[in-house]
Design an enzyme around this catalytic site. Structure first.
Site, mmCIF file in Angstrom:
data_model
loop_
_atom_site.group_PDB
_atom_site.id
_atom_site.type_symbol
_atom_site.label_atom_id
_atom_site.label_comp_id
_atom_site.label_asym_id
_atom_site.label_seq_id
_atom_site.Cartn_x
_atom_site.Cartn_y
_atom_site.Cartn_z
ATOM 1 N N ARG A 1 90.999 77.386 49.163
ATOM 2 C CA ARG A 1 91.743 77.619 50.413
ATOM 3 C C ARG A 1 91.166 78.885 51.036
ATOM 4 O O ARG A 1 91.195 79.948 50.411
ATOM 5 C CB ARG A 1 93.235 77.786 50.114
ATOM 6 N N HIS B 1 93.411 70.557 57.082
ATOM 7 C CA HIS B 1 94.195 70.475 55.836
ATOM 8 C C HIS B 1 94.212 69.010 55.377
ATOM 9 O O HIS B 1 95.235 68.334 55.404
ATOM 10 C CB HIS B 1 95.617 70.986 56.110
ATOM 11 N N GLN C 1 96.713 67.529 52.614
ATOM 12 C CA GLN C 1 98.070 67.363 53.114
ATOM 13 C C GLN C 1 98.211 66.015 53.828
ATOM 14 O O GLN C 1 99.164 65.263 53.583
ATOM 15 C CB GLN C 1 98.408 68.506 54.097
ATOM 16 N N ASP D 1 104.907 71.192 62.359
ATOM 17 C CA ASP D 1 104.511 72.239 61.408
ATOM 18 C C ASP D 1 104.964 73.566 62.008
ATOM 19 O O ASP D 1 105.283 73.636 63.210
ATOM 20 C CB ASP D 1 102.979 72.221 61.239
ATOM 21 N N CYS E 1 104.770 69.432 56.594
ATOM 22 C CA CYS E 1 103.986 69.778 55.400
ATOM 23 C C CYS E 1 104.635 70.893 54.587
ATOM 24 O O CYS E 1 104.386 71.014 53.392
ATOM 25 C CB CYS E 1 102.576 70.178 55.802
ATOM 26 N N ARG F 1 101.859 65.226 47.055
ATOM 27 C CA ARG F 1 100.634 66.046 46.989
ATOM 28 C C ARG F 1 99.992 65.871 45.609
ATOM 29 O O ARG F 1 98.777 65.763 45.490
ATOM 30 C CB ARG F 1 100.966 67.534 47.205
HETATM 31 N N1 NVA Z 1 99.542 75.349 59.569
HETATM 32 C C1 NVA Z 1 100.030 75.993 58.377
HETATM 33 C C2 NVA Z 1 100.032 75.026 57.249
HETATM 34 C C3 NVA Z 1 100.599 75.583 55.966
HETATM 35 C C4 NVA Z 1 100.547 74.606 54.852
HETATM 36 C C5 NVA Z 1 99.163 77.197 58.057
HETATM 37 O O1 NVA Z 1 97.945 77.104 58.158
HETATM 38 O O2 NVA Z 1 99.731 78.237 57.729
HETATM 39 N N1 CP Z 2 101.813 72.359 52.619
HETATM 40 C C1 CP Z 2 101.116 73.284 51.934
HETATM 41 O O1 CP Z 2 99.899 73.241 51.842
HETATM 42 O O2 CP Z 2 101.895 74.246 51.364
HETATM 43 P P1 CP Z 2 101.407 75.556 50.637
HETATM 44 O O3 CP Z 2 100.910 76.519 51.702
HETATM 45 O O4 CP Z 2 102.626 76.083 49.941
HETATM 46 O O5 CP Z 2 100.312 75.229 49.673
#
Ligand code: NVA
Ligand code: CP
Length: 307
Positions: free
Chosen positions: A108, A135, A138, A226, A266, A294
């Protein structure tokens, strides 16, 4: 060697295989405890290395459970405690070293370019566990969740209300690859990445972009959103939240969708902003199943990468 970086990079038939395999593997272990190893687990000699440049709850735990259920091992590398993160070892050298220790990496990153740079030097497969751009894991889990509850996603209408962010980027790719209709409602300042919209257009994807949340939600089979401020967003938060206020998913919006429509998010959610408590906790909400799936979708992605 197969990487899982974006949904658009994977052939349609492979995406379908990943989802169908995830469904059947989930079914086969329906009577087992959470940490029990799958009857057909064959990753007993494999190691997954996970690197998180940003926070995570679901991705971290679901990959950990996925590897446990597949009989494999895992190592989590915290960039703050490693040479990679502190910048005193090049990305090239870190990637080469990890290739000696692990069989597959899940990463990540703050910037998608970091992810691509790292993957270039790695000699083992890599999975995108979220970047600022996309993502994909997800959305694969979300397709699985939708199909578990509503049957095939082909030709269904999915509505996205809110920010044109990394999650909707992967959803746009999925709409072309899985052939569903996608209606995105957002203010014009927050329209999703143009490049991916053009790609989707070239694939004849059925995508509508509107600034009218009612139009997007109308007769949808699923309404998605989201949080308005993503991790690492450097925008003026107050201004962005004001722009997005009309795109909140609430009971009024859910009433415009089909009566049996589901709601997906998500997570993590900012209740009271992009979604109300009544929708999050309501009977149409599929958010907890999304989190659970997931594990299953990612097991299938790991297996696909390693085959
Ligand atoms: N759009 C959000 C998704 C978190 C899983 C982020 O990037 O923070
Ligand atoms: N939805 C998701 O990826 O959650 P986290 O940021 O907790 O991993």
């Amino acid at each position: 060697m197969k990487n899982f970086i974006n949904i658009a990079d994977v052939e349609k038939k492979d995406l379908r295989k990943i989802i169908d395999h995830a469904k059947s593997q989930k079914e086969k272990r329906s009577n087992l405890n959470k940490s029990a190893i799958d009857p057909e687990a064959y990753l007993t000699d494999k190691i997954l290395i996970m690197i998180f440049e940003k926070s995570s709850t679901r991705t971290r735990i679901s990959f950990e459970l996925a590897m446990k259920q597949l009989g494999g091992q895992l190592v989590v590398l915290n960039p703050k405690e490693s040479h990679y993160g502190s910048g005193d070892e090049s990305v090239h050298d870190t990637a080469k070293v990890l290739s000696q220790y692990g069989d597959i990496v899940m990463m990540r990153t703050t910037k998608h370019e970091h992810f691509l740079e790292f993957s270039k030097h790695l000699d083992i497969p890599i999975i995108n566990g979220l970047t600022n751009l996309s993502h994909p894991c997800q959305i694969m889990s979300d397709i699985m969740t939708f199909e578990e509850l509503k049957g095939s996603i082909a030709n269904k209408k999915i509505a996205w209300l809110g920010d044109g962010n990394n999650v909707v980027y992967s959803l746009i790719e999925a709409s072309a690859q899985f052939n569903f209709e996608l209606s995105i409602a957002c203010p014009k300042q927050l329209i999703p990445n143009k490049k991916i919209l053009n790609w989707a257009k070239s694939k004849k994807a059925k995508i509508l972009i509107t600034n009218d949340p009612n139009k997007a939600a109308s007769l949808a089979d699923c309404v998605m959103t989201d949080k308005w401020i993503s991790m690492g967003d450097t925008v003026n938060k107050k201004k962005k939240k004001k722009l997005l206020k009309p795109y909140q998913v609430n009971n009024k919006i859910m009433k415009l969708a089909k009566t049996d429509a589901i709601f997906m998010h998500c997570l993590p959610a900012c209740r009271g902003e992009e979604v109300t408590d009544e929708v999050m906790d309501g009977k149409q909400s599929a958010v907890w199943l999304e989190a659970l799936n997931r594990v299953h979708a990612q097991k299938s992605i790991i297996e696909w990468c390693l085959k």
